[in-house]
Design a protein around this motif. Structure first.
Motif, PDB file in Angstrom:
ATOM      1  N   VAL A 117      -8.204   1.493  11.539  1.00 42.29           N
ATOM      2  CA  VAL A 117      -7.138   2.049  11.125  1.00 42.29           C
ATOM      3  C   VAL A 117      -6.706   1.208  10.015  1.00 42.29           C
ATOM      4  CG1 VAL A 117      -4.779   2.562  11.989  1.00 42.29           C
ATOM      5  CG2 VAL A 117      -6.553   2.849  13.757  1.00 42.29           C
ATOM      6  N   THR A 118      -6.206   1.893   9.121  1.00 45.42           N
ATOM      7  CA  THR A 118      -5.535   1.217   7.834  1.00 45.42           C
ATOM      8  C   THR A 118      -4.194   2.014   7.530  1.00 45.42           C
ATOM      9  OG1 THR A 118      -7.650   0.421   7.108  1.00 45.42           O
ATOM     10  CG2 THR A 118      -5.826   0.521   5.537  1.00 45.42           C
ATOM     11  N   GLU A 119      -3.274   1.401   7.090  1.00 38.25           N
ATOM     12  CA  GLU A 119      -2.019   2.029   6.556  1.00 38.25           C
ATOM     13  C   GLU A 119      -1.583   1.471   5.513  1.00 38.25           C
ATOM     14  OE1 GLU A 119       0.244   4.659   7.633  1.00 38.25           O
ATOM     15  OE2 GLU A 119      -1.576   5.284   8.750  1.00 38.25           O
ATOM     16  N   TYR A 120      -1.351   2.345   4.185  1.00 41.70           N
ATOM     17  CA  TYR A 120      -0.947   1.818   3.195  1.00 41.70           C
ATOM     18  C   TYR A 120       0.663   1.939   2.917  1.00 41.70           C
ATOM     19  CZ  TYR A 120      -5.882   1.038   1.779  1.00 41.70           C
ATOM     20  OH  TYR A 120      -7.140   0.787   1.596  1.00 41.70           O
ATOM     21  N   VAL A 121       1.342   0.997   2.370  1.00 42.43           N
ATOM     22  CA  VAL A 121       2.654   1.155   1.974  1.00 42.43           C
ATOM     23  C   VAL A 121       2.755   0.989   0.233  1.00 42.43           C
ATOM     24  CG1 VAL A 121       5.230   0.330   2.237  1.00 42.43           C
ATOM     25  CG2 VAL A 121       3.235   0.397   3.949  1.00 42.43           C
ATOM     26  N   LYS A 122       3.207   2.157  -0.210  1.00 45.24           N
ATOM     27  CA  LYS A 122       3.094   2.191  -1.537  1.00 45.24           C
ATOM     28  C   LYS A 122       4.418   1.635  -2.298  1.00 45.24           C
ATOM     29  CE  LYS A 122       2.391   5.389  -5.641  1.00 45.24           C
ATOM     30  NZ  LYS A 122       2.168   6.639  -5.915  1.00 45.24           N
ATOM     31  N   ALA A 123       4.350   0.602  -3.110  1.00 37.14           N
ATOM     32  CA  ALA A 123       5.397  -0.078  -3.548  1.00 37.14           C
ATOM     33  C   ALA A 123       4.884  -0.922  -4.568  1.00 37.14           C
ATOM     34  CB  ALA A 123       6.631  -0.402  -2.915  1.00 37.14           C
ATOM     35  N   ALA A 124       5.874  -1.809  -5.275  1.00 40.27           N
ATOM     36  CA  ALA A 124       5.176  -3.151  -5.942  1.00 40.27           C
ATOM     37  C   ALA A 124       4.603  -3.978  -4.874  1.00 40.27           C
ATOM     38  CB  ALA A 124       6.222  -4.013  -6.605  1.00 40.27           C
ATOM     39  N   PRO A 125       3.396  -4.673  -5.049  1.00 38.88           N
ATOM     40  CA  PRO A 125       2.660  -5.226  -3.999  1.00 38.88           C
ATOM     41  C   PRO A 125       3.361  -6.324  -3.207  1.00 38.88           C
ATOM     42  CG  PRO A 125       1.433  -5.093  -6.148  1.00 38.88           C
ATOM     43  CD  PRO A 125       2.820  -4.435  -6.330  1.00 38.88           C
ATOM     44  N   TRP A 126       4.286  -7.085  -4.228  1.00 35.97           N
ATOM     45  CA  TRP A 126       5.206  -8.183  -3.361  1.00 35.97           C
ATOM     46  C   TRP A 126       6.314  -7.639  -2.608  1.00 35.97           C
ATOM     47  CZ3 TRP A 126       3.641  -7.738  -8.436  1.00 35.97           C
ATOM     48  CH2 TRP A 126       2.579  -8.398  -8.991  1.00 35.97           C
ATOM     49  N   ASP A 127       6.859  -6.573  -3.091  1.00 37.33           N
ATOM     50  CA  ASP A 127       8.011  -5.794  -2.420  1.00 37.33           C
ATOM     51  C   ASP A 127       7.316  -5.344  -1.182  1.00 37.33           C
ATOM     52  OD1 ASP A 127      10.531  -4.982  -1.882  1.00 37.33           O
ATOM     53  OD2 ASP A 127      10.564  -3.236  -3.240  1.00 37.33           O
ATOM     54  N   ALA A 128       6.230  -4.631  -1.155  1.00 37.75           N
ATOM     55  CA  ALA A 128       5.634  -4.026  -0.152  1.00 37.75           C
ATOM     56  C   ALA A 128       5.218  -4.993   1.082  1.00 37.75           C
ATOM     57  CB  ALA A 128       4.541  -3.041  -0.587  1.00 37.75           C
ATOM     58  N   ILE A 129       4.725  -5.908   0.809  1.00 36.95           N
ATOM     59  CA  ILE A 129       4.174  -7.064   1.507  1.00 36.95           C
ATOM     60  C   ILE A 129       5.328  -7.533   2.501  1.00 36.95           C
ATOM     61  CG2 ILE A 129       4.106  -9.138   0.109  1.00 36.95           C
ATOM     62  CD1 ILE A 129       1.670  -8.137   2.918  1.00 36.95           C
ATOM     63  N   VAL A 130       6.622  -8.012   1.619  1.00 35.87           N
ATOM     64  CA  VAL A 130       7.714  -8.565   2.493  1.00 35.87           C
ATOM     65  C   VAL A 130       8.155  -7.385   3.475  1.00 35.87           C
ATOM     66  CG1 VAL A 130       9.974  -8.971   1.818  1.00 35.87           C
ATOM     67  CG2 VAL A 130       8.443  -9.779   0.550  1.00 35.87           C
ATOM     68  N   ALA A 131       8.123  -5.932   2.891  1.00 36.94           N
ATOM     69  CA  ALA A 131       8.747  -5.009   3.928  1.00 36.94           C
ATOM     70  C   ALA A 131       7.668  -4.889   5.271  1.00 36.94           C
ATOM     71  CB  ALA A 131       8.676  -3.813   3.084  1.00 36.94           C
ATOM     72  N   VAL A 132       6.344  -4.999   5.015  1.00 43.89           N
ATOM     73  CA  VAL A 132       5.364  -4.842   6.106  1.00 43.89           C
ATOM     74  C   VAL A 132       5.701  -5.883   7.019  1.00 43.89           C
ATOM     75  CG1 VAL A 132       2.937  -5.132   6.974  1.00 43.89           C
ATOM     76  CG2 VAL A 132       3.690  -3.678   4.909  1.00 43.89           C
ATOM     77  N   TYR A 133       5.886  -7.148   6.496  1.00 49.81           N
ATOM     78  CA  TYR A 133       6.156  -8.518   7.418  1.00 49.81           C
ATOM     79  C   TYR A 133       7.472  -8.310   8.125  1.00 49.81           C
ATOM     80  CZ  TYR A 133       6.237 -13.185   8.977  1.00 49.81           C
ATOM     81  OH  TYR A 133       6.512 -14.345   9.926  1.00 49.81           O
ATOM     82  N   ARG A 134       8.455  -8.108   7.338  1.00 47.48           N
ATOM     83  CA  ARG A 134       9.866  -7.661   8.004  1.00 47.48           C
ATOM     84  C   ARG A 134       9.776  -6.659   9.084  1.00 47.48           C
ATOM     85  NH1 ARG A 134      13.674  -8.309   2.568  1.00 47.48           N
ATOM     86  NH2 ARG A 134      13.457 -10.380   2.662  1.00 47.48           N
ATOM     87  N   ALA A 135       8.896  -5.519   8.887  1.00 47.07           N
ATOM     88  CA  ALA A 135       8.762  -4.564   9.862  1.00 47.07           C
ATOM     89  C   ALA A 135       8.098  -4.887  11.317  1.00 47.07           C
ATOM     90  CB  ALA A 135       8.068  -3.433   9.271  1.00 47.07           C
ATOM     91  N   MET A 136       7.063  -5.884  10.959  1.00 53.62           N
ATOM     92  CA  MET A 136       6.448  -6.631  12.213  1.00 53.62           C
ATOM     93  C   MET A 136       7.539  -7.262  12.986  1.00 53.62           C
ATOM     94  SD  MET A 136       3.004  -7.300  10.300  1.00 53.62           S
ATOM     95  CE  MET A 136       2.059  -8.111  11.703  1.00 53.62           C
ATOM     96  N   GLN A 137       8.429  -7.890  12.279  1.00 61.20           N
ATOM     97  CA  GLN A 137       9.374  -8.830  12.924  1.00 61.20           C
ATOM     98  C   GLN A 137      10.260  -8.125  13.575  1.00 61.20           C
ATOM     99  OE1 GLN A 137      10.486 -11.451   9.447  1.00 61.20           O
ATOM    100  NE2 GLN A 137       9.561 -13.156  10.399  1.00 61.20           N
ATOM    101  N   ASP A 138      10.744  -6.938  12.865  1.00 60.55           N
ATOM    102  CA  ASP A 138      11.808  -6.247  13.527  1.00 60.55           C
ATOM    103  C   ASP A 138      11.418  -5.587  15.016  1.00 60.55           C
ATOM    104  OD1 ASP A 138      13.400  -6.553  11.369  1.00 60.55           O
ATOM    105  OD2 ASP A 138      13.248  -4.438  10.428  1.00 60.55           O
ATOM    106  N   ILE A 139      10.027  -5.041  14.757  1.00 59.38           N
ATOM    107  CA  ILE A 139       9.489  -4.404  15.942  1.00 59.38           C
ATOM    108  C   ILE A 139       9.091  -5.233  17.223  1.00 59.38           C
ATOM    109  CG2 ILE A 139       7.590  -2.951  17.003  1.00 59.38           C
ATOM    110  CD1 ILE A 139       7.645  -1.544  13.974  1.00 59.38           C
ATOM    111  N   TYR A 140       8.368  -6.509  16.801  1.00 58.59           N
ATOM    112  CA  TYR A 140       7.773  -7.272  17.676  1.00 58.59           C
ATOM    113  C   TYR A 140       8.454  -8.807  17.839  1.00 58.59           C
ATOM    114  CZ  TYR A 140       4.117  -3.808  17.781  1.00 58.59           C
ATOM    115  OH  TYR A 140       3.419  -2.581  17.870  1.00 58.59           O
ATOM    116  N   GLY A 141       9.558  -9.028  17.021  1.00 56.05           N
ATOM    117  CA  GLY A 141      10.160 -10.336  17.172  1.00 56.05           C
ATOM    118  C   GLY A 141       9.281 -11.324  16.698  1.00 56.05           C
ATOM    119  N   VAL A 142       8.280 -11.662  17.343  1.00 57.72           N
ATOM    120  CA  VAL A 142       7.574 -12.841  16.845  1.00 57.72           C
ATOM    121  C   VAL A 142       6.110 -12.171  16.402  1.00 57.72           C
ATOM    122  CG1 VAL A 142       6.024 -14.646  17.977  1.00 57.72           C
ATOM    123  CG2 VAL A 142       8.289 -14.081  18.865  1.00 57.72           C
TER     124      VAL A 142
END
Length: 521
Positions: free
Chosen positions: A56-81
């Motif tokens: 499974v691979t999901e892409y988040v389209k945006a500026a690379p550095w903006d997108a990676i920050v969003a992906v990491y924050r999303a993981m924190q929002d959903i799972y906490g740790v």
């Protein structure tokens, strides 16, 4: 017939789901009663399906550095740790990397984000996150039941990009490579607008009114424009000689834009306009500011048609993207690009008149000039000079003030400095009766060519002589154009590559014209 009707259902061909609820084990009764053996087989089949792994691979389209920050924050929002893990390979341990992402213009405006393998609570297998040129990704070989969790993370990241993006409603500068693509190898540079004010922009009253109406009004009244169905897709051209304040206008526009929730993107090369428009769609409403568009829109440049289509076609009416372009040489831009409908407004940034010059002097002098000092004489002297020259007048006047040990500037300080600057600038202008190098060359070269083929009768050139003279005049014209190109290169270093190429192309035209003269003779 009765036996067929009462045959037990084939549960291997029926989509059956399992739900955990209460303390009872409830078996299906439709389309028939499920017996214990079928229940055991069905539960085992569903268990095996859930344990099946998928790439499974999901892409988040945006500026690379903006997108990676969003992906990491999303993981924190959903799972906490979220735990970054090392990967054990035959060659040894591969530790996760940390990306430092700039979040503002200050030295402390940054955040660190891990990239690599991550472990999430409740997800059996680890996942990986990273960046690509078009954004960020989350990928893993996971069980079926975990596949939806990766999709959930990606969707949450897309929501965060809309609400708390690193770049949304900020002012950034993006580089452009030689192919016209945005340079995603480097993070965008944040513009520091903390000391920028709208009052810093000083133009003639007419120019300021046009800027307020065509640029600032849509930025400040975005919701009203949406309500009244006024398109926020706009194309603006700022034209004027260098040094008249187009770059300062860009910074003030950036301030107004970001204060009103617009993203502001400035390009270092106009050739990146197409890529910037595609990039800006993620960050709407957005302003794209590109300087020296004549370098991409010269009549001899095939990119002009693409440029026209970009402004007129690629940006649909539904998009909220304002494109602002500047040029020092409006005469070099294809006429088709200047027609009403291509641009919503063409604004001429003129040299300051006397009243504007007075306002510039007061802005540059700040608290060293009292409000009661009459600047009418000074304004008349420096009217027509570019703001940089007027600033130099003020700086020279400050030296006079210091020389006499006074705490403030006087009208005489500024007037004497203005007169000195005026005389200085006159030395740069050739006398009106002096022939230009091109004119002198034309006369000498024409006489040489005509003399070589037999001269003229009674001072009147023959028809063939006149043809030669016209050819020579064309040569001189092209030489002058080439020299202007080279002069522009020296004067505007940022366009060295583009303008030098134009000069080389002019040489090719000279060769063609010389061949025409040869055949005429």
């Amino acid at each position: 017939m009765n036996a067929i009707t009462n045959a037990p259902p084939d549960w291997t061909k029926i989509d059956t789901t399992i739900r955990h609820d209460g303390k009872q084990i409830i078996l299906p009764n439709d389309p028939g009663k499920m017996d214990y053996d079928d229940a055991i087989v069905t539960i085992g089949r569903i268990r095996d399906q859930e344990n099946q792994t998928f790439d499974v691979t999901e892409y988040v389209k945006a500026a690379p550095w903006d997108a990676i920050v969003a992906v990491y924050r999303a993981m924190q929002d959903i799972y906490g740790v979220v735990i970054a893990e090392s990967i054990q390979t035959f060659f040894g341990e591969i530790k996760p990397d940390f990306l430092t992402v700039k979040t503002g213009p200050g030295p402390l405006d940054k955040v660190q984000v891990p990239v690599g393998q991550m472990s999430l609570p409740g997800v059996t297998e680890p996942v990986r996150i990273g960046i690509v040129a078009t954004g960020a990704f989350i990928t893993g070989v996971v069980r079926k039941r975990d596949r939806a969790r990766l999709i959930e993370i990606a969707n949450r990241a897309r929501e965060l990009l809309k609400s708390s993006s690193v770049y949304r409603a900020r002012a950034i500068r993006i580089g452009v490579d030689d192919d016209g693509d945005l340079d995603m190898g480097q993070q965008p540079e944040f513009l520091d607008l903390s000391r920028v004010a709208v009052s810093d922009m000083i133009h003639t009253a007419e120019t300021e009114a046009l800027i307020r109406t065509n640029i600032f009004s849509p930025l400040r009244n975005t919701e009203a424009c949406r309500k009244h169905r006024i398109p926020l897709k706009r194309g603006i051209l700022l034209e004027g000689r260098y040094g008249t304040g187009k770059s300062l206008t860009a910074r003030v526009t950036a301030k107004v834009a970001t204060d009103n929730g617009w993203t502001f993107i400035i390009l270092d090369r106009s050739q990146g306009l197409k890529a910037a428009i595609e990039f800006a769609q993620t960050y709407q409403p957005c302003v794209i500011f590109a300087e020296d568009i004549d370098r991409a829109a010269d009549r001899d440049d095939e990119a002009v048609n693409d440029l026209v289509n970009l402004i007129d076609g690629v940006i649909s009416k539904e998009m909220e993207i304002m494109v602002i372009l500047t040029t020092n040489f409006v005469e070099k831009i294809d006429r088709a690009l200047l027609r009403p409908g291509r641009f919503d407004a063409v604004i001429s940034i003129q040299q300051p008149d006397a009243e504007t010059a007075e306002r510039l002097i007061r802005a540059y002098a700040r608290d060293l000039l009292g409000p009661d000092v009459n600047l009418a004489r000074v304004g008349e002297v420096v009217a027509g000079q570019i703001p940089a020259t007027i600033r130099e007048v003020v700086e020279r006047a400050k030296l006079s003030m210091l020389g006499e040990d006074r705490p403030s500037l006087s009208e005489e300080d500024l007037y004497a400095s203005a007169i000195g600057m005026k005389r200085h600038m006159l030395l740069l202008d050739p006398p009106s009766n002096e022939k230009t190098p091109a004119e002198s060359f034309y006369e000498a070269f024409s006489d040489m060519i005509v003399g070589a083929i037999g001269g003229t009768a009674n001072g009147e050139p023959a028809a063939s002589d006149q043809t030669v003279r016209e050819g020579v005049k064309q040569v001189v014209s092209h030489i002058s154009a080439a020299r202007r190109e080279v002069g522009a290169v020296k004067e505007l270093a940022a366009g060295a590559a583009g303008s030098s190429q134009k000069a080389v192309e002019k040489i090719g035209v000279l060769q063609d014209t010389a061949n025409q003269i040869k055949h005429a003779v």
